[in-house]
Design a protein around this motif. Structure first.
Motif, PDB file in Angstrom:
ATOM      1  N   THR A 196      34.830  32.292  39.573  1.00  0.00           N
ATOM      2  CA  THR A 196      34.946  33.749  39.581  1.00  0.00           C
ATOM      3  C   THR A 196      35.103  34.258  38.153  1.00  0.00           C
ATOM      4  O   THR A 196      35.909  33.727  37.383  1.00  0.00           O
ATOM      5  CB  THR A 196      36.167  34.201  40.417  1.00  0.00           C
ATOM      6  N   HIS A 197      34.315  35.271  37.801  1.00  0.00           N
ATOM      7  CA  HIS A 197      34.494  35.961  36.524  1.00  0.00           C
ATOM      8  C   HIS A 197      35.561  37.033  36.732  1.00  0.00           C
ATOM      9  O   HIS A 197      35.317  38.031  37.419  1.00  0.00           O
ATOM     10  CB  HIS A 197      33.188  36.615  36.068  1.00  0.00           C
ATOM     11  N   LEU A 198      36.744  36.821  36.181  1.00  0.00           N
ATOM     12  CA  LEU A 198      37.845  37.757  36.369  1.00  0.00           C
ATOM     13  C   LEU A 198      37.620  39.007  35.513  1.00  0.00           C
ATOM     14  O   LEU A 198      36.820  38.989  34.579  1.00  0.00           O
ATOM     15  CB  LEU A 198      39.167  37.078  36.006  1.00  0.00           C
ATOM     16  N   PRO A 199      38.328  40.103  35.818  1.00  0.00           N
ATOM     17  CA  PRO A 199      38.137  41.339  35.041  1.00  0.00           C
ATOM     18  C   PRO A 199      38.505  41.158  33.571  1.00  0.00           C
ATOM     19  O   PRO A 199      39.354  40.340  33.223  1.00  0.00           O
ATOM     20  CB  PRO A 199      39.094  42.325  35.722  1.00  0.00           C
ATOM     21  N   PHE A 200      37.858  41.929  32.692  1.00  0.00           N
ATOM     22  CA  PHE A 200      38.251  41.990  31.285  1.00  0.00           C
ATOM     23  C   PHE A 200      39.555  42.779  31.213  1.00  0.00           C
ATOM     24  O   PHE A 200      39.604  43.940  31.604  1.00  0.00           O
ATOM     25  CB  PHE A 200      37.192  42.721  30.456  1.00  0.00           C
ATOM     26  N   LEU A 201      40.612  42.152  30.703  1.00  0.00           N
ATOM     27  CA  LEU A 201      41.902  42.830  30.623  1.00  0.00           C
ATOM     28  C   LEU A 201      42.445  42.900  29.208  1.00  0.00           C
ATOM     29  O   LEU A 201      42.789  43.964  28.726  1.00  0.00           O
ATOM     30  CB  LEU A 201      42.914  42.149  31.550  1.00  0.00           C
ATOM     31  N   ALA A 202      42.529  41.776  28.523  1.00  0.00           N
ATOM     32  CA  ALA A 202      43.146  41.785  27.193  1.00  0.00           C
ATOM     33  C   ALA A 202      42.281  41.075  26.157  1.00  0.00           C
ATOM     34  O   ALA A 202      42.758  40.731  25.087  1.00  0.00           O
ATOM     35  CB  ALA A 202      44.524  41.121  27.253  1.00  0.00           C
ATOM     36  N   SER A 203      41.026  40.854  26.464  1.00  0.00           N
ATOM     37  CA  SER A 203      40.147  40.107  25.567  1.00  0.00           C
ATOM     38  C   SER A 203      38.726  40.626  25.725  1.00  0.00           C
ATOM     39  O   SER A 203      38.392  41.268  26.736  1.00  0.00           O
ATOM     40  CB  SER A 203      40.205  38.609  25.901  1.00  0.00           C
ATOM     41  N   ASP A 204      37.879  40.346  24.732  1.00  0.00           N
ATOM     42  CA  ASP A 204      36.467  40.706  24.882  1.00  0.00           C
ATOM     43  C   ASP A 204      35.720  39.671  25.719  1.00  0.00           C
ATOM     44  O   ASP A 204      34.532  39.834  25.994  1.00  0.00           O
ATOM     45  CB  ASP A 204      35.796  40.877  23.516  1.00  0.00           C
ATOM     46  N   LEU A 210      37.974  28.655  38.146  1.00  0.00           N
ATOM     47  CA  LEU A 210      37.341  27.631  38.973  1.00  0.00           C
ATOM     48  C   LEU A 210      38.322  27.152  40.038  1.00  0.00           C
ATOM     49  O   LEU A 210      39.446  26.756  39.722  1.00  0.00           O
ATOM     50  CB  LEU A 210      36.896  26.452  38.105  1.00  0.00           C
ATOM     51  N   GLN A 211      37.886  27.186  41.292  1.00  0.00           N
ATOM     52  CA  GLN A 211      38.656  26.625  42.403  1.00  0.00           C
ATOM     53  C   GLN A 211      37.813  25.540  43.053  1.00  0.00           C
ATOM     54  O   GLN A 211      36.801  25.835  43.691  1.00  0.00           O
ATOM     55  CB  GLN A 211      39.001  27.712  43.420  1.00  0.00           C
ATOM     56  N   LEU A 212      38.221  24.293  42.883  1.00  0.00           N
ATOM     57  CA  LEU A 212      37.470  23.202  43.495  1.00  0.00           C
ATOM     58  C   LEU A 212      37.582  23.252  45.012  1.00  0.00           C
ATOM     59  O   LEU A 212      36.611  22.992  45.724  1.00  0.00           O
ATOM     60  CB  LEU A 212      37.977  21.860  42.964  1.00  0.00           C
ATOM     61  N   VAL A 213      38.779  23.575  45.492  1.00  0.00           N
ATOM     62  CA  VAL A 213      39.003  23.708  46.936  1.00  0.00           C
ATOM     63  C   VAL A 213      39.672  25.055  47.167  1.00  0.00           C
ATOM     64  O   VAL A 213      40.901  25.165  47.103  1.00  0.00           O
ATOM     65  CB  VAL A 213      39.883  22.564  47.481  1.00  0.00           C
ATOM     66  N   PRO A 214      38.882  26.106  47.409  1.00  0.00           N
ATOM     67  CA  PRO A 214      39.471  27.433  47.623  1.00  0.00           C
ATOM     68  C   PRO A 214      40.482  27.406  48.757  1.00  0.00           C
ATOM     69  O   PRO A 214      40.201  26.865  49.834  1.00  0.00           O
ATOM     70  CB  PRO A 214      38.259  28.312  47.978  1.00  0.00           C
ATOM     71  N   PRO A 215      41.670  27.957  48.555  1.00  0.00           N
ATOM     72  CA  PRO A 215      42.717  27.877  49.578  1.00  0.00           C
ATOM     73  C   PRO A 215      42.471  28.823  50.735  1.00  0.00           C
ATOM     74  O   PRO A 215      41.756  29.823  50.610  1.00  0.00           O
ATOM     75  CB  PRO A 215      43.980  28.284  48.805  1.00  0.00           C
ATOM     76  N   VAL A 216      43.077  28.485  51.869  1.00  0.00           N
ATOM     77  CA  VAL A 216      43.078  29.374  53.021  1.00  0.00           C
ATOM     78  C   VAL A 216      44.260  30.317  52.874  1.00  0.00           C
ATOM     79  O   VAL A 216      45.389  29.881  52.630  1.00  0.00           O
ATOM     80  CB  VAL A 216      43.204  28.570  54.333  1.00  0.00           C
TER      81      VAL A 216
END
Length: 314
Positions: A196-204, A210-216
């Motif tokens: 997942t590309h997270l939102p730009f918050l404090a950096s350019d 990366l989640q190898l096993v996305p949790p339930v």
């Protein structure tokens, strides 16, 4: 950084362009709450690459490091994975020999490999704004390297771009400079893995998650009660504590009674702050999604205002 680590649970963290070294770097790593770390410190104000991890991931052994990469082998019971984090120097001349070095590393490994980081170049013309339909020789070389090493782009969710610059529309530019790749063995082993590309918050740069096993997702109502350190900063907290504590009953019962008071107070006072945080992150993401489709001075200013408000809430 602490907000992101709290919201997106992380067992291993790679940080690039730290611009810090020696004692300062050690203090920062320790403050982020990871028990283990390995650093390639910055030279002056240039570069810096850190890898931090928690005990729970298993046995982690750093096999190789250089100015632009860290290679670690992680083993937990029967599972093994090689993690290579990369920070490609912005200068083409400085990273000219890195492709060959990485190729040799990957070819020596016969176990699952995941490699990711800031590669400072793109592989397709649609991975940047204002495309003129041509790729630079460096981008072509990067694409050839991916093909030669038979790596697979793990894809992503979220914004298309991971780096951006410019506060005005005429100067605005965005690119997908950061990515996570893996070998076929790793892709088959973790078929549900997501990036997942997270939102730009404090950096350019956008953080890649990366989640190898996305949790339930669990039931939030069953979350155990926890004392929040932030409560101590509120002017009414000590008075509430004194007024709510009952010294005339058993300590265990007094704590249970106090818990109910604090849960209600937290929901009324601090719950609003948490709601504002979540609302702001959602609004920032929506604006950045809109910027991906078309940039304007008004949108760029709105993004800057929302991020400034988010910093205040934090």
């Amino acid at each position: 950084m602490r907000y992101m680590l709290k919201k997106w649970s992380t067992d291993m963290l790679a940080i690039f362009e730290t611009h810090a070294g020696a004692e300062k770097a050690g203090r920062i790593c320790q403050g982020l709450g990871f028990e283990n770390s390995f650093r390639v410190d910055a030279v002056g104000q240039s570069g810096g690459l850190w890898l931090l991890w928690r005990h729970g991931i298993g046995d982690a052994e750093v096999l190789h490091s250089a100015e632009q990469l860290i290679h670690v082998r992680v083993k937990k019971e029967a599972d093994v994975v090689h993690i290579i984090v990369v920070y490609e120097a912005p200068s083409v001349s400085r990273r000219s020999g890195l492709w060959m070095q990485l190729r040799d590393l990957i070819q020596m490994v016969n176990e699952p490999v995941i490699i990711g980081g800031d590669f400072n170049t793109i592989v397709r013309v649609d991975e940047r704004t204002g495309s003129n339909g041509q790729l630079s020789p460096d981008s072509l070389e990067f694409g050839n390297w991916i093909n030669d090493t038979m790596l697979i782009d793990m894809g992503f969710k979220g914004n298309c771009f991971t780096w951006k610059r410019g506060k005005d529309e005429r100067f605005f530019v965005a690119k997908r400079l950061d990515r996570i790749l893996c070998c076929a063995q790793a892709r088959l082993k973790w078929q549900d893995a997501t990036v997942t590309h997270l939102p730009f918050l404090a950096s350019d740069h956008s953080a890649l998650y990366l989640q190898l096993v996305p949790p339930v997702t669990g039931n939030a109502r069953r979350r155990p009660f926890r004392f929040e350190a932030a409560w101590m900063s509120h002017t009414s907290f000590r008075e509430l504590l004194s007024a709510s504590w009952d010294p005339n009953i058993d300590t265990r019962k007094a704590l249970a009674k106090l818990e109910k008071v604090l849960r209600k107070w937290n929901k009324e006072i601090f719950g609003d702050i948490k709601t504002r945080k979540e609302k702001l992150v959602k609004e920032i993401q929506e604006v950045q999604d809109e910027l991906e489709r078309h940039s304007s001075d008004a949108l760029l200013q709105l993004e800057a205002n929302l991020i400034k408000e988010f910093d205040v809430v934090l």
